[in-house]
Design a protein around this motif. Structure first.
Motif, PDB file in Angstrom:
ATOM      1  N   ARG A  44      -2.843   2.790  -2.153  1.00  0.00           N
ATOM      2  CA  ARG A  44      -2.154   2.510  -3.407  1.00  0.00           C
ATOM      3  C   ARG A  44      -2.928   1.527  -4.293  1.00  0.00           C
ATOM      4  O   ARG A  44      -2.953   1.667  -5.508  1.00  0.00           O
ATOM      5  CB  ARG A  44      -0.748   1.987  -3.117  1.00  0.00           C
ATOM      6  CG  ARG A  44       0.172   3.132  -2.688  1.00  0.00           C
ATOM      7  CD  ARG A  44       1.418   2.639  -1.962  1.00  0.00           C
ATOM      8  NE  ARG A  44       2.353   3.712  -1.673  1.00  0.00           N
ATOM      9  CZ  ARG A  44       2.199   4.657  -0.757  1.00  0.00           C
ATOM     10  NH1 ARG A  44       1.093   4.687  -0.027  1.00  0.00           N
ATOM     11  NH2 ARG A  44       3.108   5.583  -0.552  1.00  0.00           N
ATOM     12  N   LYS A  45      -3.558   0.549  -3.684  1.00  0.00           N
ATOM     13  CA  LYS A  45      -4.265  -0.464  -4.467  1.00  0.00           C
ATOM     14  C   LYS A  45      -5.653   0.009  -4.902  1.00  0.00           C
ATOM     15  O   LYS A  45      -6.081  -0.246  -6.028  1.00  0.00           O
ATOM     16  CB  LYS A  45      -4.390  -1.757  -3.661  1.00  0.00           C
ATOM     17  CG  LYS A  45      -4.979  -2.903  -4.452  1.00  0.00           C
ATOM     18  CD  LYS A  45      -4.841  -4.223  -3.734  1.00  0.00           C
ATOM     19  CE  LYS A  45      -5.387  -5.337  -4.617  1.00  0.00           C
ATOM     20  NZ  LYS A  45      -5.164  -6.653  -4.039  1.00  0.00           N
ATOM     21  N   TYR A  46      -6.371   0.695  -4.005  1.00  0.00           N
ATOM     22  CA  TYR A  46      -7.748   1.094  -4.302  1.00  0.00           C
ATOM     23  C   TYR A  46      -7.911   2.605  -4.431  1.00  0.00           C
ATOM     24  O   TYR A  46      -8.939   3.071  -4.912  1.00  0.00           O
ATOM     25  CB  TYR A  46      -8.697   0.568  -3.218  1.00  0.00           C
ATOM     26  CG  TYR A  46      -8.645  -0.931  -3.119  1.00  0.00           C
ATOM     27  CD1 TYR A  46      -9.291  -1.726  -4.059  1.00  0.00           C
ATOM     28  CD2 TYR A  46      -7.929  -1.559  -2.108  1.00  0.00           C
ATOM     29  CE1 TYR A  46      -9.237  -3.113  -3.981  1.00  0.00           C
ATOM     30  CE2 TYR A  46      -7.873  -2.944  -2.022  1.00  0.00           C
ATOM     31  CZ  TYR A  46      -8.521  -3.718  -2.960  1.00  0.00           C
ATOM     32  OH  TYR A  46      -8.458  -5.084  -2.882  1.00  0.00           O
ATOM     33  N   GLY A  47      -6.920   3.354  -3.981  1.00  0.00           N
ATOM     34  CA  GLY A  47      -6.985   4.811  -4.054  1.00  0.00           C
ATOM     35  C   GLY A  47      -6.197   5.344  -5.233  1.00  0.00           C
ATOM     36  O   GLY A  47      -5.902   4.625  -6.185  1.00  0.00           O
ATOM     37  N   GLU A  48      -5.820   6.585  -5.127  1.00  0.00           N
ATOM     38  CA  GLU A  48      -5.190   7.277  -6.245  1.00  0.00           C
ATOM     39  C   GLU A  48      -3.674   7.299  -6.194  1.00  0.00           C
ATOM     40  O   GLU A  48      -3.035   7.759  -7.130  1.00  0.00           O
ATOM     41  CB  GLU A  48      -5.736   8.709  -6.313  1.00  0.00           C
ATOM     42  CG  GLU A  48      -7.230   8.706  -6.604  1.00  0.00           C
ATOM     43  CD  GLU A  48      -7.865  10.075  -6.501  1.00  0.00           C
ATOM     44  OE1 GLU A  48      -7.252  10.995  -5.922  1.00  0.00           O
ATOM     45  OE2 GLU A  48      -8.988  10.221  -6.996  1.00  0.00           O
ATOM     46  N   GLU A  56       6.105  -2.934  -3.754  1.00  0.00           N
ATOM     47  CA  GLU A  56       5.598  -3.886  -4.733  1.00  0.00           C
ATOM     48  C   GLU A  56       5.328  -5.272  -4.169  1.00  0.00           C
ATOM     49  O   GLU A  56       4.526  -6.014  -4.701  1.00  0.00           O
ATOM     50  CB  GLU A  56       6.538  -3.967  -5.933  1.00  0.00           C
ATOM     51  CG  GLU A  56       6.479  -2.696  -6.770  1.00  0.00           C
ATOM     52  CD  GLU A  56       7.435  -2.727  -7.951  1.00  0.00           C
ATOM     53  OE1 GLU A  56       8.242  -3.671  -8.055  1.00  0.00           O
ATOM     54  OE2 GLU A  56       7.360  -1.800  -8.763  1.00  0.00           O
ATOM     55  N   GLU A  57       5.984  -5.648  -3.101  1.00  0.00           N
ATOM     56  CA  GLU A  57       5.817  -6.989  -2.531  1.00  0.00           C
ATOM     57  C   GLU A  57       4.894  -6.998  -1.312  1.00  0.00           C
ATOM     58  O   GLU A  57       4.959  -7.909  -0.504  1.00  0.00           O
ATOM     59  CB  GLU A  57       7.188  -7.567  -2.160  1.00  0.00           C
ATOM     60  CG  GLU A  57       8.119  -7.744  -3.338  1.00  0.00           C
ATOM     61  CD  GLU A  57       7.579  -8.712  -4.393  1.00  0.00           C
ATOM     62  OE1 GLU A  57       7.015  -9.754  -4.005  1.00  0.00           O
ATOM     63  OE2 GLU A  57       7.726  -8.407  -5.588  1.00  0.00           O
ATOM     64  N   VAL A  58       4.038  -5.999  -1.172  1.00  0.00           N
ATOM     65  CA  VAL A  58       3.169  -5.922   0.003  1.00  0.00           C
ATOM     66  C   VAL A  58       2.075  -6.977  -0.067  1.00  0.00           C
ATOM     67  O   VAL A  58       1.695  -7.432  -1.145  1.00  0.00           O
ATOM     68  CB  VAL A  58       2.545  -4.512   0.163  1.00  0.00           C
ATOM     69  CG1 VAL A  58       3.626  -3.478   0.410  1.00  0.00           C
ATOM     70  CG2 VAL A  58       1.700  -4.148  -1.037  1.00  0.00           C
TER      71      VAL A  58
END
Length: 108
Positions: A44-48, A56-58
């Motif tokens: 989610r952060k670096y991929g698509e 959201e709070e990870v």
């Protein structure tokens, strides 16, 4: 904290707060679960993929620490000195891959 100190710290935590180690198979399953949580964040952060509201709070650092904690548990349970294992592994990689990456056109 050194790797050896981390192994000792986790061992003491398990024996006091955790009561005892889960068995090796259970800890292997927990390790896979924790790696999956890291993978979800990375996707989610670096991929698509996009974050869901529940994501959201990870905290990537915390999830990586969870992976390390369970890996240390497994090392302690199986009698592996992770410091010694890492040194030997890096020696192996240095010999095996001495020219491999330098000669990889994809890395230039």
């Amino acid at each position: 904290m050194t790797i050896n100190e981390a192994q000792e710290t986790v061992d003491q935590w398990i024996k006091t707060t955790g009561i005892r180690y889960f068995n090796e198979l259970t800890n292997t399953a927990i390790l896979m679960e924790e790696v999956g949580e890291v993978a979800r964040i990375m996707a989610r952060k670096y991929g698509e993929q996009s974050f869901k509201k529940s994501d959201e709070e990870v905290n990537l650092a915390d999830e990586m620490a969870d992976v390390l904690f369970v890996l240390i548990c497994l090392a302690n349970q199986t009698g592996i000195d992770l410091n010694q294992a890492l040194v030997k592994n890096l020696e192996k990689k240095s010999i095996r891959d001495a020219d491999r990456h330098k000669n990889n056109e994809k890395l230039k």
